[in-house]
Structures are given as C-alpha cells and as structure tokens.
Design a protein around this motif. Structure first.
Motif, mmCIF file in Angstrom:
data_model
loop_
_atom_site.group_PDB
_atom_site.id
_atom_site.type_symbol
_atom_site.label_atom_id
_atom_site.label_comp_id
_atom_site.label_asym_id
_atom_site.label_seq_id
_atom_site.Cartn_x
_atom_site.Cartn_y
_atom_site.Cartn_z
ATOM 1 N N TYR A 1 -17.199 17.268 -23.445
ATOM 2 C CA TYR A 1 -16.560 18.032 -24.513
ATOM 3 C C TYR A 1 -15.646 19.095 -23.920
ATOM 4 O O TYR A 1 -15.983 19.730 -22.912
ATOM 5 N N HIS A 2 -14.493 19.289 -24.567
ATOM 6 C CA HIS A 2 -13.597 20.401 -24.252
ATOM 7 C C HIS A 2 -13.574 21.290 -25.488
ATOM 8 O O HIS A 2 -12.940 20.971 -26.491
ATOM 9 N N LEU A 3 -14.302 22.392 -25.422
ATOM 10 C CA LEU A 3 -14.490 23.273 -26.574
ATOM 11 C C LEU A 3 -13.583 24.499 -26.441
ATOM 12 O O LEU A 3 -13.555 25.149 -25.399
ATOM 13 N N LYS A 4 -12.866 24.805 -27.503
ATOM 14 C CA LYS A 4 -11.937 25.932 -27.501
ATOM 15 C C LYS A 4 -12.397 26.946 -28.543
ATOM 16 O O LYS A 4 -12.483 26.626 -29.732
ATOM 17 N N TYR A 5 -12.701 28.150 -28.083
ATOM 18 C CA TYR A 5 -13.215 29.204 -28.958
ATOM 19 C C TYR A 5 -12.144 30.271 -29.163
ATOM 20 O O TYR A 5 -11.581 30.792 -28.200
ATOM 21 N N THR A 6 -11.884 30.575 -30.416
ATOM 22 C CA THR A 6 -10.989 31.681 -30.773
ATOM 23 C C THR A 6 -11.848 32.817 -31.314
ATOM 24 O O THR A 6 -12.533 32.653 -32.335
ATOM 25 N N ILE A 7 -11.836 33.939 -30.619
ATOM 26 C CA ILE A 7 -12.743 35.048 -30.941
ATOM 27 C C ILE A 7 -11.916 36.310 -31.187
ATOM 28 O O ILE A 7 -11.086 36.695 -30.353
ATOM 29 N N ARG A 8 -12.156 36.949 -32.322
ATOM 30 C CA ARG A 8 -11.489 38.198 -32.676
ATOM 31 C C ARG A 8 -12.538 39.290 -32.842
ATOM 32 O O ARG A 8 -13.438 39.170 -33.677
ATOM 33 N N LEU A 9 -12.426 40.334 -32.027
ATOM 34 C CA LEU A 9 -13.360 41.455 -32.101
ATOM 35 C C LEU A 9 -12.804 42.455 -33.108
ATOM 36 O O LEU A 9 -11.880 43.208 -32.817
#
Length: 308
Positions: free
Chosen positions: A269-277
């Motif tokens: 798997y190639h997992l891409k996480y977009t995280i906004r603090l």
C-alpha cells in the motif's frame, strides 16, 4: 526507482498447497541492471497441484537454511528479519546491497505443472512494506505561530518484517507478544525550528495488521486504538532562549486505511495522509496538552510532627 527495482529473486516450489507441503526446488536468479527477467527460469513439475513462491531482493543465500524435501511452506512463512545493526537498522524494513535500498517483494501461485505441460506460471509480486506520505500543515489560530519547535515521528512500528506476506496473514500480524523491548520501534522523521512550515515527509514501514474497531470515529480514534497500532506523533514546543519549554502540545494520530475503524498498515500500500493542525480541542482524543510547571523556593525537610 526503489519501488520497482529488483536485484534478484528466489523461486521456491512446494509439493502441495498446505502448510506442511515440502520444498522441492529453490533457485536464485540475479537481475543485472535491476530488470526482472524470467527467460532462464526452469520449474519443477509433478502430477499434483503445487505452490510456487517468488521472493525478491533478499541475499542470494537467504534461504540456504531451507532443506529440499524436508523444510515446509510453514517454515518459509516463519522467516523474517529484525531491525538490528547487522541488518541495516537505519534502512529497515528495506535491505541494502551497500549502494541501493531494496524493497522485499513476494508472490505465490497454486497450479498444476506436469511434464509436457504448456501452462505458463503467473505470479503477482507485492511489496512487503507500506509506503507512507505525509502532508502536514499548521493552519489553526490556536497553534499557528505559537510553537517554535515541531518534531514529527512515527511510533509503535513492528521491529520485525516477514519475507512472504501472502498465505492468509490476519490480524494481529506480526504477533510480537514475546519479542520484549525490541517488539516495536520509533522512527524520527523531521524537526523544524522557528517556522510552522513542515516539509512533505515519506517513510517505508513494516506491515502491521490490527483488528478493526467498529463504531470508531475520528474524535475517539486514539482512545479506541488496539495495543500495537502504529501512529504518527507531532509535538509542538514553545521554548525560550534558555531552552526552557514554556508551552507544549502533542498530536497522536493512529494510522490505518481510514481515520475511522481501521488501524492496519498492509503490505503493497502507498498511503497518503493530509493532516491539518487546526486547534487544541479537549474533545479531540488526538490532542494531548501539556502545561509546564516550575519549582519555586527552597526545599525543606519536615519531621514526624510536621515541624521543620
């Protein structure tokens, strides 16, 4: 690139499709220039159905301990490597040939190959690691400009990687209950100073299969996380000129195929996480707020009656 490069591959053939099926042939095929070719492959044939396993990018002598006609498919499934200095600790779960990092790939197929058969064996290779990409931005008014040090790391990563992820691997996998202090490890990704800009980050990590937790939502995800699930840790600190921490916040983000009930990092798997603090909410279980304290005055000793 590292995602597709094949330095060489092993072909292992078993006389059946069960865990106790015996190894009948194993051959290593080098791949000059990193290009996988199959023109020279010669397969063992028998009247009954057999299992063919292909594993790439481990050393040519890696399977020497598997004996023909004695070792079984179950023995192969037990083969793994730990994160240790002798096996490229900094590159784990990849191997290295000294100049290039190598992703172990595995695949298998059950079929009947008889003498005179014109059946072509087809084996799909899967990467035995997950690739994680992180796009992290500090956007909320409660956090933007409030911290001058940001530390990003991965934690609770399995310290063991298996060379064949096929064959019905189910959660919890790997089972590290008896592995002691080396069961899991942390991987620092980046420290940034005097800015809220965190660059894009990537990492290869071992497979970590955990049970789903039905009913989990984004806000109670950390509270519901199974023991051993991997997570991203983002720590913001506000330090003065003497290095004293005046304020601190930690974001604990459990990883998986979604931000709800799933906590697994499967292979290939190639997992891409977009995280906004965005803030520091008491209702968000991902947020851990620290309030630093100070010691003041002199230490005093008191006797049994309460006197100094």
């Amino acid at each position: 690139g590292v995602d597709t490069y094949v330095e060489g591959y092993h072909v292992l053939q078993f006389d059946g499709t069960q865990p106790d099926s015996h190894l009948k042939q194993r051959v290593y095929y080098p791949c000059p220039g990193g290009k996988l070719t199959t023109a020279d492959v010669t397969l063992f044939k028998q009247p009954a159905k057999q299992r063919i396993v292909v594993i790439t990018n481990v050393p040519s002598d890696y399977f020497d301990e598997l004996a023909l006609n004695t070792s079984t498919y179950s023995d192969l499934q037990d083969m793994n490597f730990d994160r240790s200095p002798a096996k490229s600790e900094n590159m784990f779960p990849l191997f290295t040939n000294g100049t290039k990092d190598l992703i172990v790939m595995s695949g298998q197929s059950d079929l009947t190959l008889q003498e005179g058969s014109v059946i072509q064996a087809s084996v799909v290779l899967l990467r035995t690691v997950s690739k994680l990409d992180f796009d992290i931005q500090v956007t909320g008014a409660d956090v933007k400009g409030k911290f001058n040090v940001w530390d990003v790391s991965l934690a609770s990563l399995p310290g063991r990687s298996y060379v064949n992820i096929m064959g019905g691997r189910l959660a919890v996998f790997p089972d590290l209950s008896g592995a002691g202090s080396k069961a899991y490890y942390a991987l620092p990704l980046k420290t940034v100073l005097n800015t809220d800009i965190i660059p894009a980050l990537s990492a290869f990590v071992p497979v970590n299969l955990q049970p789903d937790v039905p009913g989990t939502t984004f806000y109670n995800r950390r509270t519901n996380a199974p023991l051993g699930s991997s997570y991203l840790q983002i720590v913001g600190q506000n330090r003065d000129n003497q290095g004293v921490v005046k304020d601190m916040v930690m974001y604990h983000i459990n990883l998986g195929l979604n931000f709800a009930e799933n906590y697994s990092l499967p292979g290939n798997y190639h997992l891409k996480y977009t995280i906004r603090l965005k803030g520091i909410s008491d209702e968000d279980s991902h947020v851990i707020k620290f309030i630093p304290g100070y010691f003041g005055g002199q230490f005093k000793a008191y006797n049994a009656t309460g006197g100094e």
